[in-house]
Design a protein around this motif. Sequence first.
Motif, short mmCIF file in Angstrom:
data_model
loop_
_atom_site.label_atom_id
_atom_site.label_comp_id
_atom_site.label_asym_id
_atom_site.label_seq_id
_atom_site.Cartn_x
_atom_site.Cartn_y
_atom_site.Cartn_z
N ARG A 275 0.71 -1.25 -0.01
CA ARG A 275 0.08 -0.01 0.07
C ARG A 275 0.88 1.25 -0.14
NH1 ARG A 275 -2.24 -0.43 4.25
NH2 ARG A 275 -3.88 -1.87 3.74
N ALA A 276 1.81 1.26 0.79
CA ALA A 276 2.90 2.48 0.89
C ALA A 276 3.23 2.82 -0.63
CB ALA A 276 4.00 2.19 1.96
N HIS A 277 3.90 1.62 -1.36
CA HIS A 277 4.21 1.77 -2.75
C HIS A 277 3.08 2.01 -3.71
CE1 HIS A 277 7.71 1.37 -5.49
NE2 HIS A 277 6.82 0.74 -6.40
N PHE A 278 2.08 1.54 -3.65
CA PHE A 278 0.91 1.49 -4.80
C PHE A 278 -0.25 2.37 -4.49
CE2 PHE A 278 3.65 -2.46 -5.70
CZ PHE A 278 3.98 -2.17 -7.13
N GLY A 279 -0.21 2.73 -3.16
CA GLY A 279 -1.51 3.76 -2.86
C GLY A 279 -2.59 2.86 -2.79
N ASP A 280 -3.62 3.59 -2.66
CA ASP A 280 -5.04 2.91 -2.60
C ASP A 280 -5.77 2.41 -4.11
OD1 ASP A 280 -4.95 2.85 -0.14
OD2 ASP A 280 -5.72 5.31 0.08
N THR A 281 -5.01 2.42 -4.99
CA THR A 281 -5.37 1.89 -6.45
C THR A 281 -5.86 0.47 -6.39
OG1 THR A 281 -3.57 3.27 -7.09
CG2 THR A 281 -4.94 2.05 -8.92
N TYR A 282 -5.12 -0.33 -5.49
CA TYR A 282 -5.50 -1.66 -5.25
C TYR A 282 -5.97 -1.84 -3.99
CZ TYR A 282 -3.09 -1.74 -9.66
OH TYR A 282 -2.25 -1.50 -10.99
N PRO A 283 -7.13 -2.95 -3.93
CA PRO A 283 -7.53 -2.97 -2.45
C PRO A 283 -6.82 -4.04 -1.56
CG PRO A 283 -8.62 -4.69 -4.28
CD PRO A 283 -7.36 -3.83 -4.98
N PHE A 284 -5.72 -3.41 -1.12
CA PHE A 284 -4.78 -4.11 -0.32
C PHE A 284 -5.65 -4.28 0.98
CE2 PHE A 284 -1.86 -1.86 -3.07
CZ PHE A 284 -0.95 -3.02 -3.70
N PRO A 285 -5.36 -5.39 1.80
CA PRO A 285 -6.12 -5.47 3.16
C PRO A 285 -5.53 -4.35 4.07
CG PRO A 285 -4.48 -7.37 2.75
CD PRO A 285 -4.72 -6.51 1.42
N ASN A 286 -6.20 -3.80 4.99
CA ASN A 286 -5.69 -3.04 5.73
C ASN A 286 -5.98 -3.24 7.48
OD1 ASN A 286 -8.36 -2.13 5.84
ND2 ASN A 286 -7.92 -0.11 4.77
N SER A 287 -6.59 -4.54 7.58
CA SER A 287 -6.81 -4.83 8.94
C SER A 287 -6.25 -6.30 9.20
CB SER A 287 -8.35 -4.92 8.94
OG SER A 287 -9.22 -5.58 8.17
N ILE A 288 -6.15 -6.49 10.28
CA ILE A 288 -5.74 -7.93 10.69
C ILE A 288 -6.93 -8.71 11.26
CG2 ILE A 288 -4.39 -8.92 12.49
CD1 ILE A 288 -2.30 -6.81 12.54
N LEU A 289 -7.10 -9.80 10.76
CA LEU A 289 -8.31 -10.77 11.18
C LEU A 289 -8.09 -11.18 12.39
CD1 LEU A 289 -9.06 -12.60 7.76
CD2 LEU A 289 -10.39 -10.81 8.62
N PRO A 290 -9.17 -11.06 13.35
CA PRO A 290 -8.85 -12.00 14.77
C PRO A 290 -8.56 -13.35 14.54
CG PRO A 290 -10.77 -10.54 14.35
CD PRO A 290 -10.31 -10.66 13.32
N LYS A 291 -7.78 -13.97 15.43
CA LYS A 291 -7.18 -15.28 15.33
C LYS A 291 -8.68 -16.37 15.22
CE LYS A 291 -4.26 -18.74 17.06
NZ LYS A 291 -2.99 -19.00 17.50
N ALA A 292 -9.67 -15.99 16.14
CA ALA A 292 -10.91 -16.59 16.51
C ALA A 292 -11.73 -16.68 15.09
CB ALA A 292 -11.79 -16.11 17.52
N LEU A 293 -11.77 -15.47 14.28
CA LEU A 293 -12.35 -15.75 13.17
C LEU A 293 -11.89 -16.41 12.16
CD1 LEU A 293 -14.66 -14.61 11.47
CD2 LEU A 293 -13.08 -12.48 10.90
N VAL A 294 -10.33 -16.43 11.98
CA VAL A 294 -9.72 -17.40 11.01
C VAL A 294 -9.78 -18.60 11.32
CG1 VAL A 294 -7.11 -17.67 10.28
CG2 VAL A 294 -7.77 -15.29 10.90
N TRP A 295 -9.75 -18.93 12.63
CA TRP A 295 -10.03 -20.42 13.09
C TRP A 295 -11.24 -20.95 12.69
CZ3 TRP A 295 -12.93 -23.60 16.21
CH2 TRP A 295 -12.28 -24.76 16.55
#
Length: 355
Positions: A275-295
């Motif tokens: 994101r720092a290099h390409f900006g918001d042109t692409y939908p890069f993730p910007n949040s960390i999924l909670p481990k419980a949700l991933v599980w």
Amino acid sequence: MSNPTYDTSAPVLVTGATGYVAGWLVKRLLEEGFTVHAAVRDPSNTEKLKYLNALAENTSGQLQYFQSDLLALGSYAEAMEGCTVVFHTASPFTIAVDDPQKDLIEPAQLGTRNVLEQANQTNSVQRVVVTSSCAAIYGDSADLEQVEGDLFTEADWNTTSSLTHQPYSYSKTLAEKEAWDIAQAQNRWDLVIINPSLVLGPGINPFATSESFALIKQLGDGTMKMGVPDYQIGVVDVRDVAEAHMAAGFTPSAQGRHITSGYNTNFPKLADILRAHFGDTYPFPNSILPKALVWLVGPLLDSSMTRKIIARNVGVPFGVDNSKSIRELGLTYRSLATSLSDMFQQLIDYGVVTS
């Protein structure tokens, strides 16, 4: 550390020459003026070989193709004839397979045996460099609890992977052990191992298929826009891995295993750098999924992402020690930003990812 000595009077063999790491290794060998015996499945497939052919046109080295098959006994005999150094890079890198034994274990283990037994029968061979993996050193981040210190080193072996848990890592472990068993049963040639972490960076073939390209594509094409797990990994640039092979092949003092990894990082950091290099042109993730949700949902979205893998890796501290590769192979690692931006830019340039 002594410097690499490039004696180009004899050819060298690269197995799996159309592969991701192999492409950059072939490029470096050709640049130094070597005659490269490129072992490939189908030498008549000009479409697949065009990227290597383009390298040969612009360098002083020579490229010769040889038909070979990891599982066919004797199929490397002709390719290896006269070679002093053998680079065995051929091995599958895929996670989602139907039959781990047939799709991962056999090509990795039997292929290694096939190539190294051929080295035993080829008197010209003096050194074999095998592309192993950090996966042969550890299976899950949680394995770090079992080792001395807070980083994995070359002294560690993966003891937790199996056919049913992390079968890819298991295949790399069995293949490297096979290599050591064969090498230690003879004394004519010596074995040097390269253990890369997750390899990133542009490919010689811009349409290469590997888990590395799949991951970076998914970070930018919206697949992961809802967020990514805190999955900690080691990352290394493909060009640095090629340089590690050059040093391993031609530095007389090189010996043993070499963790080849530039950075200990995680998925959220990779997304932040992009994101720092390409900006918001692409939908890069910007949040960390909670481990419980991933599980909860991870295994439903990806059958290879089991709850055991999530439990033992997501949010679990991890790190590898790359000091031996710096000290003994003379590596200087490219920045993570360079590896990621060069790789993603290539995906953009060739239309693999669109904004």
